[in-house]
Design an enzyme around this catalytic site. Structure first.
Site, PDB file in Angstrom:
ATOM      1  N   SER A  12       0.842  -1.201   0.000  1.00 18.64           N
ATOM      2  CA  SER A  12       0.000   0.000   0.000  1.00 18.64           C
ATOM      3  C   SER A  12       0.875   1.247   0.000  1.00 18.64           C
ATOM      4  CB  SER A  12      -0.894   0.019   1.230  1.00 18.64           C
ATOM      5  OG  SER A  12      -1.472   1.305   1.365  1.00 18.64           O
ATOM      6  N   HIS A  35      -1.207  -1.268  -4.201  1.00 14.68           N
ATOM      7  CA  HIS A  35      -2.492  -0.944  -3.576  1.00 14.68           C
ATOM      8  C   HIS A  35      -2.573   0.572  -3.377  1.00 14.68           C
ATOM      9  CE1 HIS A  35      -6.001  -1.984  -1.034  1.00 14.68           C
ATOM     10  NE2 HIS A  35      -5.586  -1.026  -0.211  1.00 14.68           N
ATOM     11  N   ASP A  37      -4.782   3.627  -1.982  1.00 15.38           N
ATOM     12  CA  ASP A  37      -5.875   3.972  -1.068  1.00 15.38           C
ATOM     13  C   ASP A  37      -6.417   5.364  -1.367  1.00 15.38           C
ATOM     14  OD1 ASP A  37      -6.096   1.692   0.756  1.00 15.38           O
ATOM     15  OD2 ASP A  37      -4.065   2.212   1.392  1.00 15.38           O
ATOM     16  N   MET A  39      -9.064   8.122  -0.369  1.00 15.88           N
ATOM     17  CA  MET A  39      -9.910   8.497   0.784  1.00 15.88           C
ATOM     18  C   MET A  39     -10.450   9.901   0.574  1.00 15.88           C
ATOM     19  SD  MET A  39      -7.625   7.215   3.974  1.00 15.88           S
ATOM     20  CE  MET A  39      -6.647   5.699   3.936  1.00 15.88           C
ATOM     21  N   HIS A  68      -8.267   0.945  -3.992  1.00 18.94           N
ATOM     22  CA  HIS A  68      -9.195   0.735  -2.872  1.00 18.94           C
ATOM     23  C   HIS A  68      -9.881   2.063  -2.588  1.00 18.94           C
ATOM     24  CE1 HIS A  68      -9.557  -0.213   1.760  1.00 18.94           C
ATOM     25  NE2 HIS A  68     -10.734  -0.179   1.155  1.00 18.94           N
ATOM     26  N   MET A  70     -12.085   4.295  -0.567  1.00 22.86           N
ATOM     27  CA  MET A  70     -12.760   4.538   0.719  1.00 22.86           C
ATOM     28  C   MET A  70     -13.472   5.875   0.582  1.00 22.86           C
ATOM     29  SD  MET A  70      -9.681   3.125   3.083  1.00 22.86           S
ATOM     30  CE  MET A  70      -8.575   3.256   1.686  1.00 22.86           C
ATOM     31  N   MET A 139     -11.688  -6.006   5.457  1.00 27.32           N
ATOM     32  CA  MET A 139     -10.806  -5.081   6.181  1.00 27.32           C
ATOM     33  C   MET A 139     -10.453  -5.680   7.542  1.00 27.32           C
ATOM     34  SD  MET A 139     -10.071  -2.515   4.272  1.00 27.32           S
ATOM     35  CE  MET A 139      -9.173  -1.584   5.531  1.00 27.32           C
ATOM     36  N   ASP A 177      -6.626  -6.428   4.389  1.00 19.97           N
ATOM     37  CA  ASP A 177      -5.956  -5.125   4.365  1.00 19.97           C
ATOM     38  C   ASP A 177      -6.002  -4.519   5.761  1.00 19.97           C
ATOM     39  OD1 ASP A 177      -5.035  -2.566   3.805  1.00 19.97           O
ATOM     40  OD2 ASP A 177      -6.762  -2.001   2.561  1.00 19.97           O
TER      41      ASP A 177
HETATM   42  C1  DX5 Z   1      -6.225   1.552   5.662  1.00 18.93           C
HETATM   43  C2  DX5 Z   1      -5.797   1.260   4.250  1.00 18.93           C
HETATM   44  C3  DX5 Z   1      -4.687   0.279   4.180  1.00 18.93           C
HETATM   45  C4  DX5 Z   1      -3.398   0.734   4.843  1.00 18.93           C
HETATM   46  C5  DX5 Z   1      -2.736  -0.479   5.411  1.00 18.93           C
HETATM   47  O1  DX5 Z   1      -7.447   2.192   5.643  1.00 18.93           O
HETATM   48  O2  DX5 Z   1      -6.883   0.740   3.496  1.00 18.93           O
HETATM   49  O3  DX5 Z   1      -4.440  -0.107   2.828  1.00 18.93           O
HETATM   50  O4  DX5 Z   1      -2.505   1.355   3.975  1.00 18.93           O
HETATM   51  O5  DX5 Z   1      -1.609  -0.084   6.114  1.00 18.93           O
HETATM   52  P1  DX5 Z   1      -0.860  -1.074   7.136  1.00 18.93           P
HETATM   53  O6  DX5 Z   1      -0.401  -2.248   6.346  1.00 18.93           O
HETATM   54  O7  DX5 Z   1       0.251  -0.236   7.651  1.00 18.93           O
HETATM   55  O8  DX5 Z   1      -1.876  -1.451   8.185  1.00 18.93           O
HETATM   56 ZN    ZN Z   2      -6.455  -0.203   1.555  1.00 19.97          ZN
END
Ligand code: DX5
Ligand code: ZN
Length: 226
Positions: A12, A35, A37, A39, A68, A70, A139, A177
Site C-alpha cells: 500500500s 495498492h 488507497d 480516501m 481501494h 474509501m 478489512m 488489508d
Molecule cells: C487503511 C488502508 C490500508 C493501509 C494499510 O485504511 O486501506 O491499505 O494502507 O496499512 P498497514 O499495512 O500499515 O496497516
Molecule cells: Zn487499503
C-alpha cells in the site's frame, strides 16, 4: 512480470513517500499489484488523492494498480478509475447503492471488480453473489489509516467466504488489508485469504522487495492445499 498467482502481495502506497512516488514505486517491482488507497474525508476521516494523482501513478508504475476506494458515492467515481486503466477497482459495500450493478459496470470497462467490507459489516448478503465480483476485501482494521493493529475477530468472515467460494468453485480472490505483517499474515492465510495488502510492513523496511518475499513465504506456509 509477477504471475499473480496466490499468495499475492500488494504493497500500500499509503505508507510510501508521496513526494517521491516514482522512486517508491520502483522499490516494489516484485509486488503483484500496487495498492492505492483513495480516501475522501467523508467515508473515512482521512484524505489522500483522487483521479488526477492515480492517473499519474498508472502511467508511472511498473506494477498494475489495485485501487481501494474509501469514498462515498462510488457509483459516481469508481468507473473513472477503471477508465484510467486500473487493473482492479474495489469500492465499499457500505457506500454503494447497487453493488452488483456497479461491479458489472467496472467489469464492462475492463477492470477487475472488488467489494470491501469494514470489520463490523456482515458478509452474508455477498454469499449468493460471489461470482459478481473478482475480489472481496475483508478489512482487518477500521479503514482510514495505516499502521493500525490487525483485528483477528474479522477472521471468521474470511473463513465463511472461503468455504462458500470453494463450495461453489468460485474464482473470487479474498483480500485482507490492515495490520498485515510477518506475524499476522499466517492467520489470514489460514482463514482463506489469498491476496494481502501491506503498507508499513513493506515501505517501513529498508529492503521492500525482501519484505515482499518474506510475507509471500509466510503466507504460503499457512495456505491450505484444497
Ligand atoms: C487503511 C488502508 C490500508 C493501509 C494499510 O485504511 O486501506 O491499505 O494502507 O496499512 P498497514 O499495512 O500499515 O496497516
Ligand atoms: Zn487499503
Amino acid at each position: 512480470m509477477p504471475p499473480h498467482d496466490a499468495p499475492r502481495i500488494n504493497p500500500s502506497i499509503l505508507a510510501a513517500d508521496f513526494v517521491n512516488m516514482q522512486s517508491e514505486l520502483e522499490r516494489i517491482e516484485s509486488a503483484d499489484f500496487v495498492h492505492v488507497d483513495v480516501m475522501d474525508n467523508h467515508f473515512v476521516p482521512n484524505l489522500t488523492f483522487g483521479t488526477q494523482m492515480v492517473e499519474r501513478i498508472q502511467a508511472t508504475s511498473p506494477v498494475p494498480l489495485d485501487v481501494h476506494l474509501m469514498i462515498d458515492d462510488p457509483e459516481r467515481w469508481a468507473p473513472d478509475y477503471a477508465e484510467l486503466g486500473a487493473a482492479s477497482v474495489t469500492f465499499h459495500l457500505e457506500a454503494a447503492t447497487e453493488p452488483v450493478a456497479l461491479a458489472r459496470r467496472l467489469r464492462a470497462i475492463g477492470a477487475r471488480a472488488g467489494v470491501a467490507v469494514k470489520p463490523a459489516t456482515d458478509v452474508a448478503n455477498l454469499l449468493d453473489v460471489l461470482d459478481e465480483f473478482d475480489q472481496i476485501l475483508v478489512m482487518t482494521v477500521e479503514p482510514g489509516f495505516g499502521g493500525q493493529s490487525f483485528m483477528p475477530e474479522t477472521m471468521p468472515k474470511l473463513s465463511l467466504l472461503s468455504t462458500e467460494a470453494r463450495r461453489r468453485g468460485s474464482q473470487v480472490w479474498l483480500q485482507v488489508d490492515g495490520g498485515i505483517s510477518e506475524s499476522t499474515i499466517g492467520q489470514a492465510a489460514a482463514a482463506g485469504a489469498d491476496t494481502f495488502v501491506a503498507g508499513s510492513a513493506v515501505f517501513g523496511s529498508s529492503d521492500p522487495d525482501a519484505a515482499i518475499a518474506a510475507l509471500r513465504n509466510q503466507a504460503r506456509k499457512h495456505t491450505h492445499a484444497h
